[in-house]
Structures are given as C-alpha cells and as structure tokens.
Enzyme design. Structure first.
Site, short mmCIF file in Angstrom:
data_model
loop_
_atom_site.label_atom_id
_atom_site.label_comp_id
_atom_site.label_asym_id
_atom_site.label_seq_id
_atom_site.Cartn_x
_atom_site.Cartn_y
_atom_site.Cartn_z
N GLU A 46 31.32 -74.15 -33.40
CA GLU A 46 31.98 -75.25 -35.06
C GLU A 46 31.14 -76.42 -34.49
O GLU A 46 31.30 -76.77 -33.49
CB GLU A 46 33.55 -75.18 -34.25
CG GLU A 46 34.44 -75.94 -35.30
CD GLU A 46 35.47 -75.77 -34.34
OE1 GLU A 46 37.13 -76.83 -35.35
OE2 GLU A 46 36.48 -75.35 -33.71
N LYS A 113 37.91 -74.15 -42.66
CA LYS A 113 39.10 -72.80 -41.92
C LYS A 113 40.41 -73.26 -41.98
O LYS A 113 40.72 -74.60 -42.39
CB LYS A 113 39.30 -74.34 -40.36
CG LYS A 113 39.68 -74.21 -39.03
CD LYS A 113 38.75 -74.99 -37.59
CE LYS A 113 39.89 -75.23 -36.59
NZ LYS A 113 39.12 -76.10 -35.30
N CYS A 149 37.45 -71.55 -34.57
CA CYS A 149 38.57 -71.53 -33.98
C CYS A 149 39.97 -70.97 -33.91
O CYS A 149 40.07 -70.21 -33.66
CB CYS A 149 38.01 -73.05 -33.68
SG CYS A 149 38.09 -73.72 -31.45
N GLY A 290 31.76 -95.38 -4.05
CA GLY A 290 32.61 -95.64 -2.88
C GLY A 290 32.73 -94.54 -2.09
O GLY A 290 33.28 -93.59 -2.14
N GLY A 293 34.88 -91.68 3.32
CA GLY A 293 34.94 -91.24 5.15
C GLY A 293 36.39 -89.62 4.77
O GLY A 293 36.57 -89.67 5.58
N GLY A 294 36.89 -90.38 3.91
CA GLY A 294 38.08 -89.40 3.11
C GLY A 294 37.13 -87.85 2.40
O GLY A 294 36.15 -87.93 1.69
N SER A 297 36.41 -88.91 -1.81
CA SER A 297 34.80 -89.86 -2.10
C SER A 297 34.59 -88.51 -2.04
O SER A 297 32.76 -87.98 -2.39
CB SER A 297 34.91 -91.02 -1.22
OG SER A 297 35.19 -90.89 0.32
N THR A 397 37.49 -92.37 -7.70
CA THR A 397 36.86 -91.15 -6.79
C THR A 397 38.13 -90.68 -6.25
O THR A 397 39.41 -89.95 -5.31
CB THR A 397 36.77 -91.15 -5.50
OG1 THR A 397 37.44 -92.00 -4.53
CG2 THR A 397 35.49 -91.60 -5.26
#
Length: 543
Positions: A46, A113, A149, A290, A293-294, A297, A397
C-alpha cells in the site's frame, strides 16, 4: 480451455516515507529482477511510492507532481510485466489511496481504497476520500480484483469482487504489527477467501516507521483459506508463487511457506527492526544509552546490538553513592559479553555542584524525590551531551509499566530520542530477557533474578512504592488496553486501594508521557498514536 500458469511476485519491501525517488528505484529494481525470472505480475505494498503512513506529507502541494513523475518513470521503463503499485492520487473526488495496474509500461486500471481506517494508529479519513467501485482486470485470461489493506478486513469487498466476475483477489497492505497480529490476519483471510470463493494474494509492507513496525509476512491463501505461501517476517522478501489457471479460475497454488515465529521471537524481532530502522532512516551514526546494571537497560542494550551491531553502540555507567557494587559489576559484565564500548562516568561531582547552586533555595527543606530526580537529570545531561557531540541517538530504557504510572524523570531517564521498551510491560521485559538469553547468554542471570531498583536512595527497590509487577501490569492492562473502570477491575479481585492508586497515577502522568520519545508499538493501545488523552481533564475512572 487448457491449463496455464500465472507467476506472481510478492514484493515485500522496506520503504522510506517521503523518499519517492528512492522508493521508485526499489520498484523498478524489483520489477527488472522479476522480468529476468519470467514472472508475470509483481504486487507491491500500500502507498508504495510515498511509504506508509505519509501523514501530513499528503497535504504538501508538490506531492502530486512527485508521484506523477514517479509513475511516469515507471511507465517509461516499459517493462514486459504487470505491476500493481500503491500511491496517492488526486482525482475528481479528491485525494484517494490508489492502486494502479501498469501493464507493459501502460497504466491500464486504477482502484481507489473503499474502507479508510480511522481508529488506533490510523487516521486516513483526515486525508483521503473513499472509493466506491470494484476494479477487475484480466491478467493472462484470469479476472483479477484489486483491494487495499482495510478493505479486506471488512465484509463485502470479496462479495463485490465476486459479483464483478473476479476469480482472484490481490490485496496491497501496510499492516502494522501488534502482538498476535499475524495469526489474526490469517484467520481473517480465511474468512474472506470463503466469502469470495477465491484465493487472496496478500502483500504486506516491512520495516520500522517511527513507532510502527510493519512485519511483512506476506501470504497467499487458496479459496478455502488454506495458506499456500508465507513470506519471512521482519525482512524484505520477494517470494514467487505459481498459480495454475484452468477454465478461467485458479486450480492450484504452489509456493514456499515460512513457519510462524514464536510469540517472544516475534516481539523481540519487532523491537530490533523498529530500533534499526529508526536509527538508520534518520541518519544517526549509532546509539548511546545509560547502562545501570538493571534489567531494562540490559534488554535495551541487547536489542541495540542486535539491531545495529556492537560497533555502533556505546554504553555508559553513571554511578552515584547509592549504586551497588553488584550493579557496577553486572553492567560491565553485560557490556563485555556484547562487546560494546563501555565507560564509567560518576555523577557525584555534577550532583554536588547542582546542590551547591541550589543550597539557598533548598535551605530548611527535607530530602525528597527532588534529590532523586536530580540524580537522573545529571545522567540525562551527560547522555545528551554525548549525543550532540558524536551524532549518536540516545536510547531511553524505561518500560511501559514505569511510563504508565510516571515512575520516570522528565529530562532525566526520559531524555533521549527513542524508547525501545516504551510499549513493553515490566513482566514482559523479564520474559524477553530470558528469551534473548536462549539465543546466547548476554544478560547476566543475576540481572534477571534480582529485585528491580532505580537505586536513587539507600536500599531502594521498585516494589517499595509500587505493587508487585505481575499485579501492577494486570491492573494497567485492564485499565489502559481494555478501558475497564476501577470498579470493574476491583471486581476481579484486586485490592481497592491499589487499583485506585494505580489508576490515579496513570491519569495524572499523561503530561509526562506526552513529552516522552517515540518507541516501538507492540500493543493495540500503546502510548502515542493509539491513546490520546487530554492532559487537563476532570474525568475520574471509578465507574
């Protein structure tokens, strides 16, 4: 009448919205390849020439001229093949979403359409006028109908085509992904094939466009709705199917059928493609994020590397005095596993400088979330400075659970250009992280198993201030995606105080979400084009 065959190429292309010249060259390249292969017909998505959705580019006066020039170039190529291409066209009725049939370099038919979607992420009635008539063309003696569509999602189009004498339906699509959408599409195509008693060739767009991801998966079904060919998903493809024609109807279909992806594989692939195309189509050199450590992220970093390659990804750990040694170790561990450039930039000197400047203003006040937010904003400043200097896009994040309840800091962790996990609930973040590790363990297992924490205060964990994530996410799903009231949610067994608090947090944080970057859409009620709530309002969700 003796049996003959019709060779059809499904041109599942990744196009760039607004780049009509580039899109035209893709059409011509695909057509020329198909001629070399002896293909009879090539079907494109489309609005092929403009890309989808072109939005207010459709209002630009020069669009008409550019599209006309593109069509002229395709016609002048005079290729010995039939092409079915999507484009916008100004007609006597107004601007219409059109599909044109170009045969041996000559435009022989056009279809406008008939059903214009105006819900969720779609607003086609803002731009287009509906068509009213079927279009049936003869291709190698076979009467073939064209549709676009949304037409195929509505009852009646197949019956209309059948009454006009069609024996095959070609459907051009730009159908965006949401969870379980591929299965829904094929179930729908089965219904429509049975309605019209004819096969359907369904060609879908592929690629990322802002928050939308088009997953491809072009498919051909026979008159009973059985899948006879299925293209790969999340990548360009140009599969060819052979249709046997006997007595003016399709008697059999021969094509290759790719398997369906598992649910988590499909979701993860959507995140990767959406990120890849947003970065590349907007011309960024790479990305920076960034790495805390979690788990959020960590998953974002994995997606970024899978999308762009490790050479274009930079991870920055920005510790403060509350950052644990565990977080420092896990962040470095994941960066090493993925092979990305990794740096540690402590924010304590910046934080102290801000606090010194604000000392008079803050005198006599207690420590509260202001100081927590300031930590996050120090990190945002560093990342945005690196983005400006290096031409890299900052990936945020935060996940959907956090964005829903405002557990995010404006101009802090919300600072950036693209939110990879914007439509991913926290519980799904855990599932996707475990899934990604089945492909190769890149996320340290401890990152997945440890209690989530923003580490903005001593011994802080998310569930100190939020319900347990399985509970929170189900309340959010019922309220955001199903529009259920507080009473209805409480009636399902959730605690009244938790439901009311969560809903209040969702409602009062609309102003934050309005300022958040775009991100991959996975659900039918993502924050963005799907859900447009007024910031200033007096609505209460009790009933």
């Amino acid at each position: 009448m003796s049996e003959q065959s019709l060779s059809v190429c499904l041109a599942q292309l990744n196009l760039v919205v607004g780049d009509i010249q580039s899109n035209t060259q893709k059409v011509l390249a695909s057509a020329k390849q198909s001629v070399e292969k002896g293909v009879d017909v090539v079907i494109f998505p489309e609005l092929t020439l403009t890309g989808y959705p072109p939005e207010d580019l459709l209002l630009r006066p020069s669009l008409k001229l550019r599209v006309e020039q593109a069509l002229q170039e395709i016609e002048e190529a005079a290729l010995p093949i039939t092409l079915v291409i999507g484009y916008p066209k100004v007609t006597a009725s107004g601007l219409q979403n059109m599909a044109g049939v170009i045969e041996n370099g000559r435009l022989v038919a056009e279809y406008a359409k008939q059903h214009l979607p105006n819900f969720q992420v779609f607003d086609e009635k803002r731009y287009f006028i509906e068509g009213t008539q079927p279009c049936v063309v003869q291709i190698k003696g076979l009467p073939v109908a064209i549709s676009i569509c949304e037409d195929i999602w509505q009852k009646g189009i197949m019956t209309q085509a059948k009454q006009a004498g069609a024996k095959l339906m070609l459907n051009l699509n730009a159908s965006p992904f949401h969870i379980d959408k591929p299965l829904h599409r094929e179930a729908l195509l089965k219904e429509r094939a049975l309605e019209g008693a004819m096969p359907i060739v369904y060609v879908n767009l592929v690629g990322g466009q802002d928050e939308l991801v088009f997953d491809g998966g072009s498919v051909v079904v026979d008159q009973q709705g059985n899948v006879k060919s299925r293209a790969i998903t999340y990548d360009e493809a140009q599969p060819v199917v052979e249709l046997a024609i006997d007595d003016g109807a399709v008697s059999s279909i021969d094509g290759k059928t790719e398997p369906h992806r598992e649910k988590l594989d499909s979701i993860y692939s959507a995140l990767v493609l959406g990120t890849k195309d947003y970065v590349n189509k907007n011309g960024f050199k790479g990305v920076v994020l960034g790495l805390s450590g979690g788990i959020d992220s960590a998953l974002t970093l994995a997606v970024a590397v899978d999308a762009l390659g490790k050479e274009r990804v930079q991870a920055i750990m920005m510790p403060f005095k509350y950052t644990s040694q565990m977080s420092l170790h896990d962040a470095e561990d994941e960066a090493n596993r993925l092979g990305v450039e990794y740096k540690v930039m402590p924010i304590e000197p910046m934080f102290d400088a801000f606090m010194g400047t604000l000392a008079d203003e803050f005198e006599g006040t207690k420590v509260d979330t202001t100081e927590e937010n300031l930590q996050s904003r120090c990190r945002g400043v560093l990342l945005m400075a690196m983005s400006n200097k290096k031409g890299s896009l900052v990936l945020t994040t935060g996940n959907k659970s956090e964005m829903a309840v405002g557990y995010a800091t404006l101009y802090g962790d919300m600072a950036g250009g693209y939110g990879v996990l914007k439509d991913v609930f926290k519980t799904l973040v855990f599932e996707l992280s475990k899934y990604r590790n089945t492909l190769g363990e890149v996320i340290p297992p401890r990152v997945i198993s440890r209690p989530p924490s923003a580490e903005l205060a001593p011994d802080q964990v998310d569930e100190d201030s939020l319900p347990a994530y399985p509970v929170l996410d189900e309340i959010l799903r019922l309220y955001i995606e199903e529009d259920q009231s507080a009473q209805a949610i409480i009636a399902k067994g959730f605690k009244e105080d938790e439901v009311n608090r969560v809903i209040r947090l969702v409602d009062i944080n609309e102003y934050k979400r309005r300022q958040a970057p775009v991100g991959v859409r996975l659900t039918q009620r993502g924050f963005g084009r799907d859900r447009r709530y007024p910031i200033t309002n007096g609505w209460r969700a009790g009933i």
